[in-house]
Design a protein around this motif. Structure first.
Motif, PDB file in Angstrom:
ATOM      1  N   SER A  33       0.866  -1.170   0.000  1.00  0.00           N
ATOM      2  CA  SER A  33       0.000   0.000   0.000  1.00  0.00           C
ATOM      3  C   SER A  33       0.906   1.225   0.000  1.00  0.00           C
ATOM      4  N   MET A  34       0.470   2.263  -0.655  1.00  0.00           N
ATOM      5  CA  MET A  34       1.276   3.486  -0.732  1.00  0.00           C
ATOM      6  C   MET A  34       0.527   4.646  -0.094  1.00  0.00           C
ATOM      7  N   ARG A  35       1.301   5.514   0.503  1.00  0.00           N
ATOM      8  CA  ARG A  35       0.709   6.643   1.219  1.00  0.00           C
ATOM      9  C   ARG A  35       1.424   7.934   0.874  1.00  0.00           C
ATOM     10  N   TRP A  36       0.701   9.021   0.922  1.00  0.00           N
ATOM     11  CA  TRP A  36       1.264  10.367   0.878  1.00  0.00           C
ATOM     12  C   TRP A  36       1.102  10.988   2.267  1.00  0.00           C
ATOM     13  N   LYS A  43       5.065  20.817  13.388  1.00  0.00           N
ATOM     14  CA  LYS A  43       3.849  20.018  13.522  1.00  0.00           C
ATOM     15  C   LYS A  43       4.146  18.551  13.235  1.00  0.00           C
ATOM     16  N   GLU A  44       3.232  17.688  13.681  1.00  0.00           N
ATOM     17  CA  GLU A  44       3.360  16.259  13.417  1.00  0.00           C
ATOM     18  C   GLU A  44       3.138  15.975  11.937  1.00  0.00           C
ATOM     19  N   ARG A  45       3.803  14.937  11.473  1.00  0.00           N
ATOM     20  CA  ARG A  45       3.559  14.482  10.113  1.00  0.00           C
ATOM     21  C   ARG A  45       2.124  14.001   9.984  1.00  0.00           C
ATOM     22  N   GLU A  46       1.483  14.363   8.902  1.00  0.00           N
ATOM     23  CA  GLU A  46       0.065  14.050   8.684  1.00  0.00           C
ATOM     24  C   GLU A  46      -0.089  13.086   7.511  1.00  0.00           C
ATOM     25  N   LEU A  47      -0.871  12.045   7.735  1.00  0.00           N
ATOM     26  CA  LEU A  47      -1.207  11.147   6.638  1.00  0.00           C
ATOM     27  C   LEU A  47      -2.286  11.801   5.793  1.00  0.00           C
ATOM     28  N   VAL A  48      -2.012  11.954   4.526  1.00  0.00           N
ATOM     29  CA  VAL A  48      -2.908  12.685   3.634  1.00  0.00           C
ATOM     30  C   VAL A  48      -3.793  11.745   2.828  1.00  0.00           C
ATOM     31  N   ALA A  49      -3.170  10.723   2.253  1.00  0.00           N
ATOM     32  CA  ALA A  49      -3.920   9.825   1.368  1.00  0.00           C
ATOM     33  C   ALA A  49      -3.228   8.477   1.314  1.00  0.00           C
ATOM     34  N   ALA A  50      -4.016   7.439   1.057  1.00  0.00           N
ATOM     35  CA  ALA A  50      -3.480   6.089   0.979  1.00  0.00           C
ATOM     36  C   ALA A  50      -4.190   5.311  -0.111  1.00  0.00           C
ATOM     37  N   ILE A  51      -3.463   4.365  -0.696  1.00  0.00           N
ATOM     38  CA  ILE A  51      -4.051   3.500  -1.716  1.00  0.00           C
ATOM     39  C   ILE A  51      -3.525   2.091  -1.501  1.00  0.00           C
ATOM     40  N   THR A  59      -8.864   3.541  -1.883  1.00  0.00           N
ATOM     41  CA  THR A  59      -8.246   4.779  -1.428  1.00  0.00           C
ATOM     42  C   THR A  59      -8.895   5.301  -0.155  1.00  0.00           C
ATOM     43  N   ASN A  60      -8.094   6.038   0.613  1.00  0.00           N
ATOM     44  CA  ASN A  60      -8.582   6.726   1.809  1.00  0.00           C
ATOM     45  C   ASN A  60      -7.911   8.074   1.897  1.00  0.00           C
ATOM     46  N   TYR A  61      -8.622   9.040   2.476  1.00  0.00           N
ATOM     47  CA  TYR A  61      -8.121  10.401   2.542  1.00  0.00           C
ATOM     48  C   TYR A  61      -8.360  11.003   3.917  1.00  0.00           C
ATOM     49  N   ALA A  62      -7.455  11.899   4.276  1.00  0.00           N
ATOM     50  CA  ALA A  62      -7.699  12.719   5.453  1.00  0.00           C
ATOM     51  C   ALA A  62      -8.908  13.603   5.176  1.00  0.00           C
ATOM     52  N   GLY A  67     -12.241  14.965  -1.296  1.00  0.00           N
ATOM     53  CA  GLY A  67     -12.962  15.687  -2.329  1.00  0.00           C
ATOM     54  C   GLY A  67     -12.094  16.632  -3.141  1.00  0.00           C
ATOM     55  N   ARG A  68     -10.858  16.846  -2.695  1.00  0.00           N
ATOM     56  CA  ARG A  68      -9.944  17.757  -3.419  1.00  0.00           C
ATOM     57  C   ARG A  68      -8.725  17.027  -3.960  1.00  0.00           C
ATOM     58  N   PHE A  69      -8.241  16.039  -3.222  1.00  0.00           N
ATOM     59  CA  PHE A  69      -7.033  15.298  -3.612  1.00  0.00           C
ATOM     60  C   PHE A  69      -7.420  13.905  -4.093  1.00  0.00           C
ATOM     61  N   THR A  70      -6.643  13.379  -5.037  1.00  0.00           N
ATOM     62  CA  THR A  70      -6.851  12.024  -5.527  1.00  0.00           C
ATOM     63  C   THR A  70      -5.513  11.303  -5.603  1.00  0.00           C
ATOM     64  N   ILE A  71      -5.438  10.165  -4.955  1.00  0.00           N
ATOM     65  CA  ILE A  71      -4.236   9.347  -5.014  1.00  0.00           C
ATOM     66  C   ILE A  71      -4.435   8.243  -6.050  1.00  0.00           C
ATOM     67  N   SER A  72      -3.380   7.941  -6.772  1.00  0.00           N
ATOM     68  CA  SER A  72      -3.429   6.853  -7.754  1.00  0.00           C
ATOM     69  C   SER A  72      -2.035   6.238  -7.854  1.00  0.00           C
ATOM     70  N   ARG A  73      -1.966   5.096  -8.507  1.00  0.00           N
ATOM     71  CA  ARG A  73      -0.681   4.419  -8.627  1.00  0.00           C
ATOM     72  C   ARG A  73      -0.542   3.761  -9.983  1.00  0.00           C
ATOM     73  N   ASP A  74       0.707   3.603 -10.406  1.00  0.00           N
ATOM     74  CA  ASP A  74       1.033   2.888 -11.630  1.00  0.00           C
ATOM     75  C   ASP A  74       2.073   1.838 -11.255  1.00  0.00           C
ATOM     76  N   ASN A  75       1.637   0.597 -11.182  1.00  0.00           N
ATOM     77  CA  ASN A  75       2.539  -0.466 -10.732  1.00  0.00           C
ATOM     78  C   ASN A  75       3.584  -0.832 -11.788  1.00  0.00           C
ATOM     79  N   VAL A  76       3.377  -0.435 -12.999  1.00  0.00           N
ATOM     80  CA  VAL A  76       4.393  -0.670 -14.042  1.00  0.00           C
ATOM     81  C   VAL A  76       5.534   0.331 -13.876  1.00  0.00           C
ATOM     82  N   LYS A  77       5.182   1.556 -13.546  1.00  0.00           N
ATOM     83  CA  LYS A  77       6.184   2.618 -13.392  1.00  0.00           C
ATOM     84  C   LYS A  77       6.671   2.766 -11.952  1.00  0.00           C
ATOM     85  N   ASN A  78       6.156   1.932 -11.039  1.00  0.00           N
ATOM     86  CA  ASN A  78       6.523   2.043  -9.613  1.00  0.00           C
ATOM     87  C   ASN A  78       6.341   3.470  -9.103  1.00  0.00           C
ATOM     88  N   THR A  79       5.214   4.043  -9.453  1.00  0.00           N
ATOM     89  CA  THR A  79       4.975   5.452  -9.152  1.00  0.00           C
ATOM     90  C   THR A  79       3.609   5.623  -8.511  1.00  0.00           C
TER      91      THR A  79
END
Length: 119
Positions: A33-36, A43-51, A59-62, A67-79
């Motif tokens: 799973s990947m997180r931003w 301030k403390e580090r904040e978890l913003v988004a996860a996939i 996906t999950n969001y803070a 409604g404003r941010f979208t997390i996505s992943r590309d497993n071919v590009k490891n990104t």
């Protein structure tokens, strides 16, 4: 050696958009799973988004970015990406990505990418 290289940050006006990218290496990206996260000095580090790694990428969001941010992943590009829309001044922070598997986060961190929101 686990590495994360974040990019895409910059100076943006309120209401603007940015797309952050994080290229990962040194581990089996598709198994994690990947997180931003974001951090503001003092301030403390904040978890913003996860996939998740499975299930088509659940996906999950803070609440602060839902409604404003979208997390996505590309497993071919490891990104993993973070699309940031309708950016607000309180989104100003250094943004980092990391991977989690079986409840354990990888220990390495990248240099992060700075997002500064100002008119």
């Amino acid at each position: 050696q686990v590495q994360f290289v974040e990019s895409g940050g910059g100076l943006v006006q309120p209401g603007g958009s940015l797309r952050l990218s994080c290229v990962a290496s040194g581990f089996i990206f598709s198994n994690y799973s990947m997180r931003w996260y974001r951090r503001v000095p003092g301030k403390e580090r904040e978890l913003v988004a996860a996939i998740t790694s499975t299930g088509g990428g659940v996906t999950n969001y803070a609440d602060s970015v839902k409604g404003r941010f979208t997390i996505s992943r590309d497993n071919v590009k490891n990104t993993v990406y973070l699309q940031m829309n309708n950016i607000k001044p309180e989104d100003t922070a250094m943004y980092y990505c990391n991977g989690v598997r079986a409840g354990r986060r990888l220990e390495s961190w990248g240099q992060g990418t700075q997002v500064t929101v100002s008119s």
